[in-house]
Design a protein around this motif. Sequence first.
Motif, PDB file in Angstrom:
ATOM      1  N   VAL A  72       7.463   8.140   1.725  1.00  0.00           N
ATOM      2  CA  VAL A  72       8.684   7.334   1.691  1.00  0.00           C
ATOM      3  C   VAL A  72       9.318   7.281   3.083  1.00  0.00           C
ATOM      4  O   VAL A  72       9.835   6.239   3.501  1.00  0.00           O
ATOM      5  N   THR A  73       9.247   8.379   3.827  1.00  0.00           N
ATOM      6  CA  THR A  73       9.771   8.386   5.197  1.00  0.00           C
ATOM      7  C   THR A  73       8.993   7.408   6.072  1.00  0.00           C
ATOM      8  O   THR A  73       9.583   6.662   6.866  1.00  0.00           O
ATOM      9  N   VAL A  74       7.674   7.389   5.922  1.00  0.00           N
ATOM     10  CA  VAL A  74       6.845   6.433   6.668  1.00  0.00           C
ATOM     11  C   VAL A  74       7.205   5.013   6.261  1.00  0.00           C
ATOM     12  O   VAL A  74       7.313   4.115   7.102  1.00  0.00           O
ATOM     13  N   TYR A  75       7.409   4.785   4.959  1.00  0.00           N
ATOM     14  CA  TYR A  75       7.786   3.456   4.492  1.00  0.00           C
ATOM     15  C   TYR A  75       9.107   3.016   5.117  1.00  0.00           C
ATOM     16  O   TYR A  75       9.232   1.883   5.584  1.00  0.00           O
ATOM     17  N   LEU A  76      10.101   3.906   5.107  1.00  0.00           N
ATOM     18  CA  LEU A  76      11.408   3.557   5.677  1.00  0.00           C
ATOM     19  C   LEU A  76      11.292   3.263   7.170  1.00  0.00           C
ATOM     20  O   LEU A  76      11.916   2.327   7.676  1.00  0.00           O
ATOM     21  N   SER A  77      10.478   4.022   7.864  1.00  0.00           N
ATOM     22  CA  SER A  77      10.256   3.778   9.293  1.00  0.00           C
ATOM     23  C   SER A  77       9.573   2.434   9.496  1.00  0.00           C
ATOM     24  O   SER A  77       9.943   1.651  10.370  1.00  0.00           O
ATOM     25  N   LEU A 109       0.819  -1.207   0.000  1.00  0.00           N
ATOM     26  CA  LEU A 109       0.000   0.000   0.000  1.00  0.00           C
ATOM     27  C   LEU A 109       0.858   1.264   0.000  1.00  0.00           C
ATOM     28  O   LEU A 109       0.551   2.217  -0.717  1.00  0.00           O
ATOM     29  N   LEU A 110       1.921   1.270   0.782  1.00  0.00           N
ATOM     30  CA  LEU A 110       2.805   2.440   0.795  1.00  0.00           C
ATOM     31  C   LEU A 110       3.489   2.621  -0.563  1.00  0.00           C
ATOM     32  O   LEU A 110       3.639   3.738  -1.049  1.00  0.00           O
ATOM     33  N   CYS A 111       3.873   1.524  -1.193  1.00  0.00           N
ATOM     34  CA  CYS A 111       4.487   1.597  -2.515  1.00  0.00           C
ATOM     35  C   CYS A 111       3.473   2.089  -3.551  1.00  0.00           C
ATOM     36  O   CYS A 111       3.785   2.944  -4.380  1.00  0.00           O
ATOM     37  N   ALA A 112       2.252   1.563  -3.495  1.00  0.00           N
ATOM     38  CA  ALA A 112       1.208   1.998  -4.425  1.00  0.00           C
ATOM     39  C   ALA A 112       0.888   3.482  -4.233  1.00  0.00           C
ATOM     40  O   ALA A 112       0.695   4.218  -5.207  1.00  0.00           O
ATOM     41  N   LEU A 113       0.842   3.918  -2.986  1.00  0.00           N
ATOM     42  CA  LEU A 113       0.587   5.332  -2.701  1.00  0.00           C
ATOM     43  C   LEU A 113       1.705   6.197  -3.284  1.00  0.00           C
ATOM     44  O   LEU A 113       1.440   7.249  -3.885  1.00  0.00           O
ATOM     45  N   GLU A 119      14.770  -3.728  -2.138  1.00  0.00           N
ATOM     46  CA  GLU A 119      15.889  -3.251  -1.329  1.00  0.00           C
ATOM     47  C   GLU A 119      15.490  -2.011  -0.548  1.00  0.00           C
ATOM     48  O   GLU A 119      14.964  -1.062  -1.116  1.00  0.00           O
ATOM     49  N   ARG A 120      15.790  -2.025   0.723  1.00  0.00           N
ATOM     50  CA  ARG A 120      15.501  -0.869   1.577  1.00  0.00           C
ATOM     51  C   ARG A 120      16.410   0.305   1.229  1.00  0.00           C
ATOM     52  O   ARG A 120      16.001   1.461   1.288  1.00  0.00           O
ATOM     53  N   LYS A 121      17.651   0.021   0.809  1.00  0.00           N
ATOM     54  CA  LYS A 121      18.588   1.082   0.442  1.00  0.00           C
ATOM     55  C   LYS A 121      18.064   1.881  -0.753  1.00  0.00           C
ATOM     56  O   LYS A 121      18.311   3.079  -0.852  1.00  0.00           O
ATOM     57  N   GLY A 122      17.363   1.223  -1.643  1.00  0.00           N
ATOM     58  CA  GLY A 122      16.789   1.910  -2.793  1.00  0.00           C
ATOM     59  C   GLY A 122      15.774   2.964  -2.382  1.00  0.00           C
ATOM     60  O   GLY A 122      15.674   4.023  -3.006  1.00  0.00           O
ATOM     61  N   TRP A 123      15.050   2.688  -1.311  1.00  0.00           N
ATOM     62  CA  TRP A 123      14.072   3.664  -0.825  1.00  0.00           C
ATOM     63  C   TRP A 123      14.761   4.886  -0.244  1.00  0.00           C
ATOM     64  O   TRP A 123      14.241   6.001  -0.308  1.00  0.00           O
ATOM     65  N   LYS A 124      15.954   4.708   0.304  1.00  0.00           N
ATOM     66  CA  LYS A 124      16.725   5.867   0.776  1.00  0.00           C
ATOM     67  C   LYS A 124      17.149   6.734  -0.401  1.00  0.00           C
ATOM     68  O   LYS A 124      17.128   7.960  -0.318  1.00  0.00           O
ATOM     69  N   VAL A 125      17.518   6.104  -1.508  1.00  0.00           N
ATOM     70  CA  VAL A 125      17.871   6.850  -2.718  1.00  0.00           C
ATOM     71  C   VAL A 125      16.643   7.590  -3.244  1.00  0.00           C
ATOM     72  O   VAL A 125      16.744   8.747  -3.678  1.00  0.00           O
ATOM     73  N   ILE A 126      15.487   6.950  -3.186  1.00  0.00           N
ATOM     74  CA  ILE A 126      14.248   7.611  -3.607  1.00  0.00           C
ATOM     75  C   ILE A 126      13.999   8.854  -2.768  1.00  0.00           C
ATOM     76  O   ILE A 126      13.620   9.909  -3.285  1.00  0.00           O
TER      77      ILE A 126
END
Length: 195
Positions: A178-183, A22-26, A119-126
């Motif tokens: 994205v911050t919520v996703y990383l958390s 859901l977070l990715c779709a959002l 990959e979680r690191k990819g979300w940091k790049v995002i």
Amino acid sequence: MVSRQHACTRMGVLQQRCTGCLLCALTLLEAAGTLALMLYALLWEAGNLVNLPDKRIGFYNFCLWNETAGELQCLEYKHMQAMGISLLGMVLARVCVYACLVFTIFYPIFVAHVKCAEERKGWKVILIILTIKTIILSGGLGTFLFQTSQWIHPSDFTGGFQALLGTQALLLLQILTVTVYLSWAKHTHMSKPFY
């Protein structure tokens, strides 16, 4: 019969998977909205932030009403410089805003790749990309407004400007998502949040 503990564990895993999806779709929906608003402002409106019968001011146009001729007169850069508008400032504003459009066009592809790679690191790049897009868009828009503020009143802004403001709001919302996703990914203690 399935034990109660096993059923609870399966329900927890399903809930974690759904939350991540859901977070990715959002994020992808917000990216689509950002792209639509930027395409509207910079292509459909041709970068014009003010598009009125008596003036047209944008990243490529600076036209003011000429009382003598009775029509809009578009000024060249040498006339704009004589009026105190910096050519370098206008070029910098244009480059910043249109660079944000280029980032926005390719951003959903990168998000899809990160989701597939899990990959979680990819979300940091995002998150870094979103921050850069927000900074260059606000910097370009701010530079443009600083250069042209003498000829633009707040009531003059039309759809192109409003679309860029909406883009800015959606970029901030994407940063939040994205911050919520990383958390969420950090608290689930998963190296691969999607599986």
